[in-house]
Design a protein around this motif. Structure first.
Motif, PDB file in Angstrom:
ATOM      1  N   GLY A  12       0.778  -1.143   0.053  1.00  0.00           N
ATOM      2  CA  GLY A  12       0.108   0.006  -0.176  1.00  0.00           C
ATOM      3  C   GLY A  12       0.872   1.260   0.076  1.00  0.00           C
ATOM      4  N   VAL A  13       1.916   1.208   0.726  1.00  0.00           N
ATOM      5  CA  VAL A  13       2.914   2.419   0.918  1.00  0.00           C
ATOM      6  C   VAL A  13       3.403   2.482  -0.593  1.00  0.00           C
ATOM      7  CG1 VAL A  13       5.003   3.126   1.612  1.00  0.00           C
ATOM      8  CG2 VAL A  13       3.130   2.110   3.282  1.00  0.00           C
ATOM      9  N   LYS A  14       3.728   1.395  -1.292  1.00  0.00           N
ATOM     10  CA  LYS A  14       4.775   1.629  -2.493  1.00  0.00           C
ATOM     11  C   LYS A  14       3.509   2.293  -3.488  1.00  0.00           C
ATOM     12  CE  LYS A  14       6.865  -1.011  -6.062  1.00  0.00           C
ATOM     13  NZ  LYS A  14       7.316  -2.421  -6.749  1.00  0.00           N
ATOM     14  N   ALA A  15       2.285   1.504  -3.387  1.00  0.00           N
ATOM     15  CA  ALA A  15       1.211   2.164  -4.533  1.00  0.00           C
ATOM     16  C   ALA A  15       1.014   3.657  -4.276  1.00  0.00           C
ATOM     17  CB  ALA A  15      -0.079   1.450  -4.392  1.00  0.00           C
ATOM     18  N   ARG A  16       0.939   3.893  -2.855  1.00  0.00           N
ATOM     19  CA  ARG A  16       0.789   5.493  -2.717  1.00  0.00           C
ATOM     20  C   ARG A  16       1.842   6.182  -3.027  1.00  0.00           C
ATOM     21  NH1 ARG A  16      -1.282   3.029   1.781  1.00  0.00           N
ATOM     22  NH2 ARG A  16       0.184   3.814   3.328  1.00  0.00           N
ATOM     23  N   LEU A  17       3.116   5.897  -2.931  1.00  0.00           N
ATOM     24  CA  LEU A  17       4.125   6.665  -3.333  1.00  0.00           C
ATOM     25  C   LEU A  17       4.337   6.732  -5.005  1.00  0.00           C
ATOM     26  CD1 LEU A  17       7.005   7.745  -2.809  1.00  0.00           C
ATOM     27  CD2 LEU A  17       7.853   5.339  -2.932  1.00  0.00           C
ATOM     28  N   ALA A  22       3.675  10.023  -9.494  1.00  0.00           N
ATOM     29  CA  ALA A  22       2.917  10.604 -10.559  1.00  0.00           C
ATOM     30  C   ALA A  22       2.191  11.877 -10.701  1.00  0.00           C
ATOM     31  CB  ALA A  22       2.104   9.397 -11.095  1.00  0.00           C
ATOM     32  N   GLY A  23       1.730  12.131  -9.649  1.00  0.00           N
ATOM     33  CA  GLY A  23       0.842  13.434  -9.397  1.00  0.00           C
ATOM     34  C   GLY A  23       2.022  14.628  -9.425  1.00  0.00           C
ATOM     35  N   HIS A  24       3.156  14.342  -9.120  1.00  0.00           N
ATOM     36  CA  HIS A  24       4.165  15.514  -9.168  1.00  0.00           C
ATOM     37  C   HIS A  24       5.023  15.455 -10.475  1.00  0.00           C
ATOM     38  CE1 HIS A  24       3.742  15.577  -4.414  1.00  0.00           C
ATOM     39  NE2 HIS A  24       3.258  16.614  -5.089  1.00  0.00           N
TER      40      HIS A  24
END
Length: 81
Positions: A12-17, A22-24
């Motif tokens: 989950g941490v990897k997915a949020r990272l 991608a957002g940045h």
């Protein structure tokens, strides 16, 4: 430059990272570097003891002046028996 490997990273941490990177518009690696750099740049608050913290909390309220009576000679200790 040094490099590190982070093992046992929660999926989950990897997915949020990945989403954050991608957002940045950055790679996950660059995003992780910036997050780590920001985390270690923060200055830790100075450690202080409980007494110092309490004093700072109540100092604005003002102090209390107490009349301390003069000491008297010690009396005889009690005798049992």
């Amino acid at each position: 430059m040094a490099s590190i490997t982070i093992r046992n990273l929660d999926d989950g941490v990897k997915a949020r990272l990945r989403q954050r990177a991608a957002g940045h518009g950055r790679s996950m690696e660059e995003e992780a570097r910036l997050i780590l750099a920001h985390a270690v740049e923060r200055e830790a608050p100075p450690e202080r003891g409980l007494g110092t913290a309490l004093h700072a909390l109540f100092k604005p309220l003002g102090g209390v002046e107490l009349d301390i009576p003069a000491r008297e000679p010690m009396g005889e200790p009690p005798r049992f028996g």
